[in-house]
Scaffold this motif. Structure first.
Motif, mmCIF file in Angstrom:
data_model
loop_
_atom_site.group_PDB
_atom_site.id
_atom_site.type_symbol
_atom_site.label_atom_id
_atom_site.label_comp_id
_atom_site.label_asym_id
_atom_site.label_seq_id
_atom_site.Cartn_x
_atom_site.Cartn_y
_atom_site.Cartn_z
ATOM 1 N N VAL A 261 41.622 -8.800 32.816
ATOM 2 C CA VAL A 261 41.365 -7.881 31.703
ATOM 3 C C VAL A 261 42.663 -7.525 30.981
ATOM 4 O O VAL A 261 42.739 -7.585 29.753
ATOM 5 C CB VAL A 261 40.671 -6.591 32.202
ATOM 6 C CG1 VAL A 261 40.576 -5.569 31.076
ATOM 7 C CG2 VAL A 261 39.289 -6.910 32.744
ATOM 8 N N HIS A 262 43.679 -7.153 31.739
ATOM 9 C CA HIS A 262 44.940 -6.761 31.111
ATOM 10 C C HIS A 262 45.635 -7.958 30.462
ATOM 11 O O HIS A 262 46.311 -7.808 29.434
ATOM 12 C CB HIS A 262 45.847 -6.082 32.129
ATOM 13 C CG HIS A 262 45.427 -4.675 32.448
ATOM 14 N ND1 HIS A 262 45.634 -3.624 31.585
ATOM 15 C CD2 HIS A 262 44.764 -4.154 33.518
ATOM 16 C CE1 HIS A 262 45.151 -2.508 32.110
ATOM 17 N NE2 HIS A 262 44.613 -2.809 33.282
ATOM 18 N N THR A 263 45.462 -9.127 31.053
ATOM 19 C CA THR A 263 46.006 -10.329 30.420
ATOM 20 C C THR A 263 45.313 -10.586 29.092
ATOM 21 O O THR A 263 45.963 -10.895 28.085
ATOM 22 C CB THR A 263 45.835 -11.549 31.351
ATOM 23 O OG1 THR A 263 46.572 -11.328 32.560
ATOM 24 C CG2 THR A 263 46.336 -12.823 30.677
ATOM 25 N N ALA A 264 44.003 -10.458 29.071
ATOM 26 C CA ALA A 264 43.252 -10.641 27.829
ATOM 27 C C ALA A 264 43.713 -9.655 26.759
ATOM 28 O O ALA A 264 43.881 -10.012 25.586
ATOM 29 C CB ALA A 264 41.760 -10.473 28.090
ATOM 30 N N MET A 265 43.938 -8.421 27.165
ATOM 31 C CA MET A 265 44.401 -7.413 26.211
ATOM 32 C C MET A 265 45.772 -7.771 25.651
ATOM 33 O O MET A 265 46.021 -7.645 24.448
ATOM 34 C CB MET A 265 44.446 -6.037 26.884
ATOM 35 C CG MET A 265 43.074 -5.456 27.177
ATOM 36 S SD MET A 265 43.181 -3.823 27.955
ATOM 37 C CE MET A 265 41.435 -3.405 28.088
ATOM 38 N N ALA A 266 46.645 -8.250 26.527
ATOM 39 C CA ALA A 266 47.989 -8.625 26.080
ATOM 40 C C ALA A 266 47.942 -9.809 25.121
ATOM 41 O O ALA A 266 48.655 -9.845 24.114
ATOM 42 C CB ALA A 266 48.868 -8.951 27.287
ATOM 43 N N LEU A 267 47.098 -10.789 25.413
ATOM 44 C CA LEU A 267 47.022 -11.978 24.565
ATOM 45 C C LEU A 267 46.347 -11.667 23.235
ATOM 46 O O LEU A 267 46.779 -12.154 22.178
ATOM 47 C CB LEU A 267 46.269 -13.096 25.292
ATOM 48 C CG LEU A 267 46.883 -13.604 26.597
ATOM 49 C CD1 LEU A 267 46.129 -14.832 27.098
ATOM 50 C CD2 LEU A 267 48.356 -13.922 26.439
ATOM 51 N N THR A 268 45.295 -10.862 23.253
ATOM 52 C CA THR A 268 44.629 -10.526 21.989
ATOM 53 C C THR A 268 45.521 -9.639 21.125
ATOM 54 O O THR A 268 45.422 -9.666 19.900
ATOM 55 C CB THR A 268 43.278 -9.828 22.229
ATOM 56 O OG1 THR A 268 43.470 -8.668 23.049
ATOM 57 C CG2 THR A 268 42.300 -10.780 22.908
ATOM 58 N N GLU A 269 46.383 -8.880 21.765
ATOM 59 C CA GLU A 269 47.319 -8.039 21.019
ATOM 60 C C GLU A 269 48.223 -8.874 20.121
ATOM 61 O O GLU A 269 48.642 -8.423 19.055
ATOM 62 C CB GLU A 269 48.164 -7.210 22.000
ATOM 63 C CG GLU A 269 48.987 -6.117 21.354
ATOM 64 C CD GLU A 269 48.152 -4.977 20.800
ATOM 65 O OE1 GLU A 269 48.626 -4.308 19.864
ATOM 66 O OE2 GLU A 269 47.025 -4.773 21.295
ATOM 67 N N ARG A 270 48.505 -10.095 20.552
ATOM 68 C CA ARG A 270 49.354 -10.965 19.729
ATOM 69 C C ARG A 270 48.518 -11.921 18.876
ATOM 70 O O ARG A 270 49.038 -12.872 18.298
ATOM 71 C CB ARG A 270 50.348 -11.732 20.594
ATOM 72 C CG ARG A 270 49.765 -12.813 21.487
ATOM 73 C CD ARG A 270 50.831 -13.366 22.414
ATOM 74 N NE ARG A 270 50.376 -14.527 23.166
ATOM 75 C CZ ARG A 270 50.874 -14.898 24.334
ATOM 76 N NH1 ARG A 270 51.834 -14.179 24.891
ATOM 77 N NH2 ARG A 270 50.436 -15.981 24.949
ATOM 78 N N GLY A 271 47.221 -11.677 18.826
ATOM 79 C CA GLY A 271 46.366 -12.419 17.915
ATOM 80 C C GLY A 271 45.544 -13.536 18.506
ATOM 81 O O GLY A 271 44.855 -14.259 17.776
ATOM 82 N N ALA A 272 45.575 -13.697 19.822
ATOM 83 C CA ALA A 272 44.813 -14.782 20.447
ATOM 84 C C ALA A 272 43.315 -14.489 20.433
ATOM 85 O O ALA A 272 42.885 -13.336 20.478
ATOM 86 C CB ALA A 272 45.278 -14.982 21.887
#
Length: 260
Positions: free
Chosen positions: A25-36
């Motif tokens: 979950v936290h990885t997904a949040m970090a990646l979507t934060e940069r536009g993924a």
């Protein structure tokens, strides 16, 4: 232009196997934060639904996929759906953390097989299905494991064997695909809150490992997610075939007991 801004300009599609876990979950949040754009693949259907809701509330583009990473057909479907709905996969994160207790002479063959499948076979299946897409333009592949991948885990030979195997898998993949622009790394976690599928297995391994952790605390899912986000970013383009240990210094050496 900053490195962070450069990362946001990359057309990134991430498939996160085990994506409904705390680290996922936290990885997904970090990646979507940069536009993924992110696909969450996990066997827990309700958890997948909850994660997707969280991500969409943050304005992220994300899809949920339910299945088991150790089942070939499920992984193939998840990969196909990710590409169909989000585009070419550029980032892959898969987790292997199942710990099966039992010394070799007490370990039932079915438990051995279950542990190998959950930890090692699952990573192989995710790689087999996603690497063809990474080959189309490069990308990053990260396995999240435990320190049983770099040191033997007393009382859990199946987990030790499977996770040491993950290191060999990742190092071989790093060599095989480097010239095609694919970077492969492994994150070996020490005691990280709520990481393992069966943290209370009666062996008190987490308590013991925490007592041997020089920093004196457990890591967090955010600690792991930050490292994964770095390894899959444009700031780590020369990092491949690495075993990144995230354990508060536990495997650095023997920690003497404090006096008095």
């Amino acid at each position: 232009m900053t490195n962070s801004q450069k990362s946001k300009n990359i057309d990134e599609v991430a498939l996160i196997a085990g994506g409904a876990s705390e680290i996922g979950v936290h990885t997904a949040m970090a990646l979507t934060e940069r536009g993924a754009r992110v696909a969450i693949f996990d066997h827990n259907s309700q958890a997948v639904t909850d994660v997707i809701a969280q991500l969409k509330e943050r304005g992220a583009r994300a899809i949920g996929l339910v299945g088991h990473a150790h089942i070939a057909a499920d992984v193939a479907t998840a990969t196909r759906e990710t590409v169909s709905q989000l585009g070419r996969i550029t980032t892959v994160v898969t987790s292997s953390s199942l710990r099966t207790p039992g010394e070799v002479h007490h370990l039932d063959e079915s438990e051995w097989t279950r542990c190998i499948e959950a930890n090692l076979t699952s990573a192989y299946l995710v790689a087999r299905n996603t690497i063809p897409h990474l080959l189309q333009g490069g990308g990053s592949f990260v396995v999240v494991s435990t320190t049983a991948s770099v040191a033997g885990l007393q009382g859990s030979p199946a987990a030790s064997a499977a996770m040491h195997g993950l290191v060999g898998l990742i190092k071989a993949m790093a060599l095989d695909y480097a010239r095609q622009g694919i970077r492969c790394n492994i994150v070996s976690c020490g005691v990280v809150d709520r990481m393992t599928e069966n943290p209370d297995d009666g062996t008190n391994q987490n308590t013991f490992q925490l007592s041997r952790t020089p920093l004196g605390r457990a890591g967090t899912a955010i600690d792991a997610a930050n490292l994964i986000a770095h390894l899959t970013s444009q700031e780590a383009t020369f990092t491949s075939g690495a075993v990144q240990v995230l354990d508060g210094g536990m495997t650095a050496g023997y920690l003497n007991a404090k006096e008095g």
